[in-house]
Write an enzyme that holds these catalytic residues in place. Structure first.
Site, PDB file in Angstrom:
ATOM      1  N   GLN A  22      47.386  42.667  33.974  1.00  0.00           N
ATOM      2  CA  GLN A  22      48.180  43.338  32.943  1.00  0.00           C
ATOM      3  C   GLN A  22      49.614  42.837  32.873  1.00  0.00           C
ATOM      4  O   GLN A  22      50.334  43.165  31.935  1.00  0.00           O
ATOM      5  CB  GLN A  22      48.178  44.852  33.201  1.00  0.00           C
ATOM      6  CG  GLN A  22      46.822  45.507  33.057  1.00  0.00           C
ATOM      7  CD  GLN A  22      46.300  45.460  31.640  1.00  0.00           C
ATOM      8  OE1 GLN A  22      47.068  45.514  30.677  1.00  0.00           O
ATOM      9  NE2 GLN A  22      44.995  45.347  31.489  1.00  0.00           N
ATOM     10  N   HIS A  40      42.632  49.197  39.017  1.00  0.00           N
ATOM     11  CA  HIS A  40      41.428  48.998  38.227  1.00  0.00           C
ATOM     12  C   HIS A  40      40.255  48.912  39.193  1.00  0.00           C
ATOM     13  O   HIS A  40      40.407  48.504  40.344  1.00  0.00           O
ATOM     14  CB  HIS A  40      41.576  47.687  37.440  1.00  0.00           C
ATOM     15  CG  HIS A  40      40.514  47.414  36.438  1.00  0.00           C
ATOM     16  ND1 HIS A  40      39.269  46.934  36.788  1.00  0.00           N
ATOM     17  CD2 HIS A  40      40.506  47.521  35.077  1.00  0.00           C
ATOM     18  CE1 HIS A  40      38.544  46.755  35.695  1.00  0.00           C
ATOM     19  NE2 HIS A  40      39.268  47.117  34.651  1.00  0.00           N
ATOM     20  N   ASP A  56      47.006  41.829  41.690  1.00  0.00           N
ATOM     21  CA  ASP A  56      46.227  41.783  40.453  1.00  0.00           C
ATOM     22  C   ASP A  56      47.224  41.725  39.299  1.00  0.00           C
ATOM     23  O   ASP A  56      47.865  42.718  38.964  1.00  0.00           O
ATOM     24  CB  ASP A  56      45.345  43.031  40.372  1.00  0.00           C
ATOM     25  CG  ASP A  56      44.657  43.206  39.018  1.00  0.00           C
ATOM     26  OD1 ASP A  56      44.906  42.401  38.095  1.00  0.00           O
ATOM     27  OD2 ASP A  56      43.881  44.158  38.876  1.00  0.00           O
ATOM     28  N   LYS A 109      43.723  38.160  28.267  1.00  0.00           N
ATOM     29  CA  LYS A 109      44.759  39.153  28.018  1.00  0.00           C
ATOM     30  C   LYS A 109      46.087  38.512  27.620  1.00  0.00           C
ATOM     31  O   LYS A 109      47.038  39.220  27.285  1.00  0.00           O
ATOM     32  CB  LYS A 109      44.956  40.042  29.255  1.00  0.00           C
ATOM     33  CG  LYS A 109      43.723  40.867  29.613  1.00  0.00           C
ATOM     34  CD  LYS A 109      43.992  41.757  30.801  1.00  0.00           C
ATOM     35  CE  LYS A 109      42.717  42.403  31.330  1.00  0.00           C
ATOM     36  NZ  LYS A 109      42.102  43.355  30.407  1.00  0.00           N
ATOM     37  N   CYS A 169      38.493  52.121  33.446  1.00  0.00           N
ATOM     38  CA  CYS A 169      38.092  51.550  34.747  1.00  0.00           C
ATOM     39  C   CYS A 169      39.108  51.901  35.829  1.00  0.00           C
ATOM     40  O   CYS A 169      39.426  51.077  36.695  1.00  0.00           O
ATOM     41  CB  CYS A 169      37.901  50.038  34.650  1.00  0.00           C
ATOM     42  SG  CYS A 169      36.493  49.558  33.638  1.00  0.00           S
TER      43      CYS A 169
END
Length: 404
Positions: A201, A121, A198, A224, A362
């Site tokens: 997700q 991202h 990261d 999220k 993104c």
């Protein structure tokens, strides 16, 4: 087995109609919907204990402080951090990554190398580019294959004594590919490099164990995973957090201030300047409780069913191509239809009540790799159903007919 109808009843937004059609919400990769218990917890905070934390001796301040720190403890247990003070509250994944890159500005030297992946991202690309421009470090990129998987042999070849940081996502937001982060962490550590993951997700679908992974930093967002927007977590190993300088100056992050010298507070407050999103931090703990009550093994099993079903149904559409076909995937299907712009499909199926994400997500380097402007992304959560997937497939077919 999950009682999906009972779960869906927990989410009031799912009961509404959009453009006269029942809402089918397949944009969970952007933000998840919130169960009533999370909504109620935020209202309860403002109705009953709204006060600033850590600085007051009055009752409301103490109640708010206790609730906030209980939530920090819930996060610590959830990700299996060694210490609660390794858990920093942020406004989201982007905030956490920028906090780390800001700290490394005082560590990196010209010629040092930072490795990122092609699946990132923008929030895990741009801050590192800015850091390299500032320090003279060099950004290296792990390439991907046609299935959207990282080419690990290329990663191995990039590693050297110059490598100081390796950073990548746990799960690709654009393709749903689950990366082999344990392998990458261990390899990076063998060269003495720090690793930031990261996890934005990943956290809606699985429970990361940061001690088992042995990552140095793990960042994720609350919105999220059924929590409030403007909330997030940065996990950092104690040694690294002590080594990095503060990201922001102000109240709360100090031990003593004089005009001659300021000394900083101990962890975690060193990195939590100013009044935080107190309600959001508390309610993030409520969201984590909710997900754990459902059970992440149950979530993963059911969402994998949705992924397989959606992949099968969408593959029936002539001219449709799915991007990200690796074996290890989360519940995300990114696709296009020959000769039709993804935005046009997304706009038409929205009129039929289907909410998907269209565009580059993104993640423009991924789109450049596949030589496309973007994709249609359907991202599923545990409150979605196969019947909703059927509605989406029918809507896509109608849009294809209209636009052909």
């Amino acid at each position: 087995m999950l009682d999906i109808q009972k779960i869906r009843a927990d989410f009031p937004i799912l009961n509404q109609k959009v453009n006269g059609k029942p809402l089918v919400y397949f944009d969970n990769g952007a933000t998840s919907q919130k169960p009533q218990v999370v909504i109620d917890a935020e209202v309860k905070y403002y109705q009953e204990i709204n006060a600033n934390i850590h600085r007051g001796v009055h009752t409301l301040s103490q109640l708010a402080t206790d609730a906030y720190e209980v939530s920090r403890g819930k996060v610590k247990e959830h990700i299996n951090a060694k210490h609660a003070h390794e858990v920093l509250f942020t406004s989201g994944t982007t905030h956490g990554i920028n906090l780390v890159t800001n700290g490394f500005a005082s560590i990196l030297k010209p010629g040092d190398e930072v490795i990122v992946s092609s699946l990132e991202h923008h929030s895990n690309i741009v801050p590192w580019q800015m850091l390299c421009e500032k320090t003279g470090a060099v950004l290296k990129v792990i390439p991907i294959n046609e299935n959207g998987e990282l080419i690990l042999e290329e990663f191995d070849a990039l590693l050297s004594e110059k490598t100081k940081v390796v950073t990548l996502n746990h799960i690709s937001n654009a393709l749903g590919i689950i990366n082999p982060i344990k392998y990458i962490i261990d390899k990076a550590h063998s060269f003495g490099a720090a690793v930031l993951i990261d996890g934005a997700q990943a956290v809606p679908h699985l429970k990361p164990d940061v001690q088992e992974l042995d990552c140095d930093f793990y960042a994720f967002s609350g919105h999220k995973m059924c929590g409030p927007t403007g909330t997030g977590i940065l996990y950092g190993k104690e040694d690294w957090l002590n080594k990095l300088p503060p990201y922001q100056g102000g109240g709360e992050m100090i031990k003593e201030v004089t005009f001659e010298k300021t000394t900083y507070a101990d962890l975690p407050h060193k990195f939590e300047a100013g009044t935080p999103n107190i309600a959001g931090g508390i309610v993030l703990g409520t969201a984590i409780d909710y997900l754990n009550n459902i059970g992440f093994e149950n979530i993963q099993e059911y969402e994998h069913e949705l992924l397989e079903y959606a992949t099968k149904r969408l593959s029936e559409i002539e001219g449709l191509r799915i991007y990200g076909t690796g074996k290890n995937k989360a519940s995300v299907v990114s696709f296009n239809i020959d000769g039709i712009h993804p935005y046009d499909i997304g706009s038409i199926i929205d009129k039929l009540g289907i909410a998907v994400r269209t565009g580059h997500h993104c993640a423009q380097p991924i789109m450049s790799f596949f030589c496309i402007p973007g994709t249609i992304r359907a991202s599923f959560s545990f409150y979605n159903t196969k019947e909703e997937i059927d509605l989406m497939v029918d809507a896509v077919k109608k849009a294809q007919t209209m636009l052909s």
